[in-house]
Design an enzyme around this catalytic site. Sequence first.
Site, short mmCIF file in Angstrom:
data_model
loop_
_atom_site.label_atom_id
_atom_site.label_comp_id
_atom_site.label_asym_id
_atom_site.label_seq_id
_atom_site.Cartn_x
_atom_site.Cartn_y
_atom_site.Cartn_z
CD GLU A 13 -3.20 0.25 0.17
OE1 GLU A 13 -2.78 1.33 -0.31
OE2 GLU A 13 -4.35 -0.16 -0.04
NE ARG A 103 -4.81 -2.44 8.66
CZ ARG A 103 -5.02 -2.00 7.43
NH1 ARG A 103 -4.96 -0.70 7.16
NH2 ARG A 103 -5.34 -2.84 6.46
CG ASN A 105 -6.96 1.26 4.63
OD1 ASN A 105 -6.07 0.41 4.66
ND2 ASN A 105 -7.81 1.34 3.63
CG ASP A 123 -12.90 -10.06 10.58
OD1 ASP A 123 -12.99 -10.31 9.36
OD2 ASP A 123 -13.26 -10.85 11.48
CG ASP A 206 -7.62 -0.79 -2.66
OD1 ASP A 206 -7.10 -0.01 -1.85
OD2 ASP A 206 -7.71 -2.01 -2.45
#
Length: 296
Positions: A13, A103, A105, A123, A206
């Site tokens: 990423e 968290r 991103n 998750d 994304d």
Amino acid sequence: MERVADVRSGVGESPFWHVAEQAWYWVAITEKKIWRYCPTAPSSQASLQYWNTNEMLGCLTQAADGSFIAGMESGVFQLHLSEAHQVQAKRLAAPAELGQGMRFNDGRCDRQGRFWSGTMFMDMAQAKAIGHLYRYSAQQGISTPFVSGLFVQNGLAWSPDGRTMYLSDSHPNSKMIWAFDYDCEVGVPHNQRVFVNMKALESRPDGAAVDIDGCYWICGNDGSRLLRFTPEGKLDKEIALPMKKPAMCSFGGPNLDTLMVTSIGVGQPEDDEWAGATILLRPGTQGIAETAFVVD
């Protein structure tokens, strides 16, 4: 299309081009690692370096003083990279809503050098829409959430003039890209609207980048594609990629005419040599240099 060494990431990423160093940086989230690739280094050993971190990093960007700003598991951090593959980390802020199992991103700076990033519940299968989008600046610290109800915050980018902000949600339950009017002076987005609804496409939105023409490039996760949308939200170009799950793209290189694309290897077949790979390609246009975080 060129592969960057034989590096494979669980979740690659946040690539960006460091102009002063003439080098690429990106992160491997699950491996808790920062990668640096310098195409002009005199040896293959010097061209590729890495640093280990104590927490997973969702995103990384450069700061004006030579350090780095990262969105991690427990907050926003300032990082200093040593020559011994180690990282000195100082936590700058932690929003109250950052709960267990979450968290930061995707993230980057706006054109004025303010750091933006959002949170997610790790998750994804639980489909918890409890992520938020924040702004962090040295003067004002961490903001309250500007956008809430996100599954997987992603796709942050700004138009060339900085007056339009983009944001996506990658989760299969969302697959949306939004545009906002952006007040550059105070760093506030407003007038949220649908830019692209990707539910009709074969991929999920994304990470993203914007080119000099104001077109929005986004990685088509699950679709092995890079997609370019015009400022009006019209799909006008697709580039097929060798990996199924491209994660984020960023413009760089000496002429800002190269795209680095990272990808996801987690959950992909063991014999898929492109799963988790990082590649470089020439898309036929130029991008805009990333703005460094303003330290003071």
